[in-house]
Design a protein around this motif. Structure first.
Motif, PDB file in Angstrom:
ATOM      1  N   PHE A  54     113.314 114.037 113.387  1.00 32.26           N
ATOM      2  CA  PHE A  54     113.682 115.447 113.640  1.00 32.26           C
ATOM      3  C   PHE A  54     115.111 115.710 113.190  1.00 32.26           C
ATOM      4  CE2 PHE A  54     116.074 115.258 117.767  1.00 32.26           C
ATOM      5  CZ  PHE A  54     115.806 113.949 118.129  1.00 32.26           C
ATOM      6  N   LEU A  73     110.401 108.736 118.249  1.00 28.45           N
ATOM      7  CA  LEU A  73     111.193 109.941 118.026  1.00 28.45           C
ATOM      8  C   LEU A  73     112.595 109.522 117.595  1.00 28.45           C
ATOM      9  CD1 LEU A  73     110.586 112.962 118.516  1.00 28.45           C
ATOM     10  CD2 LEU A  73     111.540 112.686 120.805  1.00 28.45           C
ATOM     11  N   HIS A  74     113.017 110.019 116.456  1.00 28.71           N
ATOM     12  CA  HIS A  74     114.376 109.699 116.008  1.00 28.71           C
ATOM     13  C   HIS A  74     114.864 110.836 115.130  1.00 28.71           C
ATOM     14  CE1 HIS A  74     117.940 107.593 115.012  1.00 28.71           C
ATOM     15  NE2 HIS A  74     117.612 107.308 113.774  1.00 28.71           N
ATOM     16  N   GLY A  75     116.142 111.148 115.247  1.00 29.41           N
ATOM     17  CA  GLY A  75     116.688 112.211 114.428  1.00 29.41           C
ATOM     18  C   GLY A  75     118.145 112.432 114.747  1.00 29.41           C
TER      19      GLY A  75
END
Lengths: 339, 339
Positions: free
Chosen positions: A261, A282-284
């Motif tokens: 993201f 989830l990584h961003g």
């Protein structure tokens, strides 16, 4: 010199500002060859971020080094250089791990790049010189590397895009479109672009999209699942930053898959229980563009990629406000400004 | 047969229940050698999850296969077996990617394992047989592999624990303690256990913790940062599932680091903007224990690890309610029940 300053939502003025000079011995001052308006500049333009005082705008830049501080070693006057929106020392443990936008000495390039000149702190760690003076037609693509290309690329890397993977891209702004380009370069088997605008769909296809989905929200998620045997995509790049787009990205990802993201989060609250049972990674965050710059510059220099095509409107710096309006009204994907 | 049934918060009764039989040809029925009370069983016990009707309790089990359906091939009557709380086919694309708890045919082992017998669906994909009948002293450790060891292990894997990494563990229940053990096995350089209870601290140190932090919340985060040059841990295992513990885990992780969250989320809302700027990787969910079972069984069988030490109270099944009370009041870390 001329520079763009935001006074309030919808009120950007190009006015005479003081020309920046070297303040710290690690600074460089560059004369901008090109700059642009960022999707994130639209948050305050639209009133979603407050404008508490007149704010110099812009954080994407390419140009020629005009002056360097005494401590600068890696770039010299006359070099054509590109840097990211966060200055970084590129030597601390966090930088060495590839997270230059969280450098322990990071500093936002706050001087306002929508201008004729810009002071860049920590020049040695921040700026990367091109192999020589670029041909004029390469300048837009090099400018794209300063933020939108690097951000789309990070979205793809964070989403673990790779050979054999099915990728979905949420968001059809410049970052999303360049996420498509990145996914193609990184070897994705299938790239699903989510867009309902014809000009953006066209560019997505040219950048390597294999499928288009025009539905949004739950319907968009259902379409992605239909296209992936009911499982969801392996990798989803989120390039908007709203609650709807984040949930769309998480729900379009299969269990064990990855969401990258890179849309700047605005008012997003992620429900823990849904995230828990989704089994996604989830990584961003703010893209550590510096990590990718040498490779991105090489790809542009060798004409293997042409990310500058996201600039579909070019204006003189003096007409910056029209650039904001064109992007806000979706008349333009991204606006290049010539100082 | 006898089985534990929850009627309401704080009301667990061991009563005569119908003995399960094979329903589908892919089922197995096992006679339980041991079962236990899970930290997640305390959510309804404490009223945090509603109990809408009398509910057979328990989802952790080891035992001997008593009966198999016609389609079962991988286990046979008389085998000593271990399975996870979600039955899985172990052949679908999601299972093959290692996410058996999101198997497209997954089914919660809902019959209630705090009992004398249990029906296990999808026996071929779900159950793993030990090399032979275990020595009695190995039974607690094999039982631990059914959930808490597998969950702590997944937490460590999700947090990308590995050689040279500094790991912090939020939560000193059985899962957190076995996250410490997993981190040690996976080669972590430094393991910081967060606990304020002496008996748990002691076990954490025996399982391989190198540092103890007694502070919680922001103070706990500050201590972790002090211990890591101000940067935060590379890997943080979250083994509680509350808003406080999730934020503690995210904030204790360095930029670019990894949070593995395995505490079942209750009322958690993650602020998107903070997550964005934290630059952490977030991954977790119901542990795909089946992925790890063969390796965990081998480690226990070869007496390389002794995870059964988390059981510090053993009761006959008939006294299950006392087991819930002992865990709720933190008189016991984890309670083993003998049918």
């Amino acid at each position: 010199m001329l520079g763009a300053v935001m006074y309030a939502a919808g009120d950007v003025r190009v006015e005479e500002r003081e020309r920046p000079t070297v303040v710290n011995p690690t600074d460089a001052v560059i004369r901008l060859s090109a700059t642009c308006v960022c999707g994130s500049d639209l948050w305050p333009w639209r009133g979603a971020d407050p404008v508490t005082r007149p704010t110099p705008m812009g954080h994407e830049y390419v140009g020629v080094v005009e002056e360097v501080g005494d401590a600068v070693r890696n770039v010299k006057v006359g070099d054509f250089v590109i840097g990211s929106f966060f200055a970084s020392d590129n030597t601390c443990e966090i930088c060495r791990a590839g997270y230059q936008t969280s450098c322990v000495h990071r500093e936002f390039v706050a001087g306002g790049a929508q201008a004729e000149y810009l002071r860049v702190p920590l020049a040695d760690g921040t700026l990367v010189a091109t192999p020589g003076m670029p041909e004029p037609d390469l300048v837009p693509s090099l400018l794209a590397a300063s933020d939108v290309l690097g951000t789309g690329w990070f979205g793809a890397v964070a989403a673990q895009v790779g050979p054999g993977r099915t990728v979905a891209v949420v968001g059809d702004g410049a970052v999303g479109l360049l996420g498509v380009l990145a996914a193609r370069q990184l070897g994705a088997a299938r790239i699903i672009a989510m867009s309902r605008y014809e000009s953006r769909q066209k560019l997505a296809l040219e950048f390597g999209a294999t499928d288009l989905v025009t539905e949004r929200g739950d319907e968009g998620v259902a379409r992605i699942r239909e296209l992936t045997d009911g499982l969801g995509a392996h990798s989803v790049i989120e390039a908007v930053g709203t609650q709807e787009s984040m949930m769309q990205a998480i729900r379009a990802t299969r269990a064990g898959g990855h969401v990258g993201f890179v849309g700047v989060s605005h008012g997003v609250e992620l429900p823990g229980e849904e995230l828990f049972f989704s089994h996604v990674h989830l990584h961003g965050g703010p893209a550590p563009v510096r990590r990718f710059l040498p490779e991105l510059i090489r790809l542009v220099w060798d004409r293997e990629i042409d990310p500058g095509r996201v600039f579909d409107l070019e204006l003189p710096l003096s007409e910056a406000a029209e650039g904001y309006r064109a992007m806000d009204e979706r008349r333009a994907i991204k606006v290049l400004l010539r100082p």
